[in-house]
Enzyme design. Structure first.
Site, PDB file in Angstrom:
ATOM      1  N   ASN A  75     -28.921  -9.154  22.139  1.00 22.20           N
ATOM      2  CA  ASN A  75     -27.956 -10.120  21.621  1.00 22.20           C
ATOM      3  C   ASN A  75     -27.098 -10.647  22.762  1.00 22.20           C
ATOM      4  OD1 ASN A  75     -26.994  -7.404  21.477  1.00 22.20           O
ATOM      5  ND2 ASN A  75     -25.324  -8.004  20.123  1.00 22.20           N
ATOM      6  N   GLU A  87     -33.279 -10.311  18.095  1.00 20.61           N
ATOM      7  CA  GLU A  87     -34.590 -10.683  17.544  1.00 20.61           C
ATOM      8  C   GLU A  87     -34.962 -12.109  17.950  1.00 20.61           C
ATOM      9  OE1 GLU A  87     -32.008  -9.299  16.059  1.00 20.61           O
ATOM     10  OE2 GLU A  87     -32.548  -8.234  14.224  1.00 20.61           O
ATOM     11  N   CYS A 119     -28.800 -13.391  18.259  1.00 20.44           N
ATOM     12  CA  CYS A 119     -29.258 -12.021  18.007  1.00 20.44           C
ATOM     13  C   CYS A 119     -30.438 -11.643  18.913  1.00 20.44           C
ATOM     14  CB  CYS A 119     -29.728 -11.878  16.571  1.00 20.44           C
ATOM     15  SG  CYS A 119     -28.432 -12.073  15.358  1.00 20.44           S
ATOM     16  N   CYS A 149     -32.216 -14.709  11.646  1.00 24.05           N
ATOM     17  CA  CYS A 149     -33.396 -14.136  12.311  1.00 24.05           C
ATOM     18  C   CYS A 149     -34.583 -14.062  11.348  1.00 24.05           C
ATOM     19  CB  CYS A 149     -33.071 -12.755  12.875  1.00 24.05           C
ATOM     20  SG  CYS A 149     -31.985 -12.848  14.308  1.00 24.05           S
TER      21      CYS A 149
HETATM   22  N1  THU Z   1     -27.086  -8.690  15.843  1.00 23.85           N
HETATM   23  C1  THU Z   1     -28.350  -8.686  16.347  1.00 23.85           C
HETATM   24  O1  THU Z   1     -28.564  -8.964  17.534  1.00 23.85           O
HETATM   25  N2  THU Z   1     -29.373  -8.368  15.509  1.00 23.85           N
HETATM   26  C2  THU Z   1     -29.213  -7.934  14.230  1.00 23.85           C
HETATM   27  O2  THU Z   1     -30.196  -7.626  13.565  1.00 23.85           O
HETATM   28  C3  THU Z   1     -27.873  -7.861  13.649  1.00 23.85           C
HETATM   29  C4  THU Z   1     -26.776  -8.447  14.456  1.00 23.85           C
HETATM   30  C5  THU Z   1     -25.976  -8.978  16.765  1.00 23.85           C
HETATM   31  C6  THU Z   1     -25.256 -10.264  16.578  1.00 23.85           C
HETATM   32  C7  THU Z   1     -23.909  -9.949  17.189  1.00 23.85           C
HETATM   33  O3  THU Z   1     -23.994 -10.130  18.597  1.00 23.85           O
HETATM   34  C8  THU Z   1     -23.717  -8.467  16.909  1.00 23.85           C
HETATM   35  O4  THU Z   1     -25.003  -7.962  16.637  1.00 23.85           O
HETATM   36  C9  THU Z   1     -22.797  -8.157  15.746  1.00 23.85           C
HETATM   37  O5  THU Z   1     -23.135  -8.898  14.626  1.00 23.85           O
END
Ligand code: THU
Length: 130
Positions: free
Chosen positions: A42, A55, A53, A89
């Site tokens: 992320n 993903e 994110c 995502c």
């Molecule tokens: N986040 C992800 O990268 N993947 C997920 O599946 C859930 C959320 C990140 C987005 C943000 O940078 C942090 O986690 C908190 O939401």
């Protein structure tokens, strides 16, 4: 590339997270049909809505490298609970990789297996635009 190796790649990716606002570090590793692995983490922004994110970082990075077919995506967070991908995502997964297996990984290296279709039933898609 074994599932254990992909788990390690997702863990490694989580260490690259740029998450100074949430301090929630997420790592992803996507395996393409051609056998390549792309990591994602992320990447946050002081303008919160621009946060990306792990993903999507992994999938976009693979597409940017010319990949179009995806087999498995592993998503790691250093917690005992499994972290479920967000709606944005899921929409990207169903667009780029509808037949992909998705493995959520916790800090005990346990996995919970799902799929893009299971995560995003009745999705908006190109067919809706026809
Ligand atoms: N986040 C992800 O990268 N993947 C997920 O599946 C859930 C959320 C990140 C987005 C943000 O940078 C942090 O986690 C908190 O939401």
């Amino acid at each position: 590339m074994t599932d254990n190796e992909l788990i390690q790649q997702a863990i490694e990716a989580s260490k690259k997270a740029y998450a100074p606002y949430s301090n929630f570090h997420v790592g992803a590793a996507v395996l393409t049909s051609s056998g390549k692995v792309f990591q994602g983490c992320n990447v946050e922004n002081s303008s919160y809505g621009l946060c990306n994110c792990a993903e999507r970082t992994a999938l976009f990075s693979a597409v940017a490298a010319g990949e179009r077919e995806f087999k498995k995506l592993f998503v790691y967070v250093d917690r005992e609970e499994f972290t479920s991908p967000c709606g944005a995502c899921r929409q990207v997964m169903i667009e780029l990789a509808p037949d992909m297996e998705v493995y959520l990984v916790n800090n005990k290296k346990q996995t919970k297996k799902t799929t893009s279709r299971e995560l995003m039933p009745w999705a908006f898609s190109a067919e809706d635009l026809a």
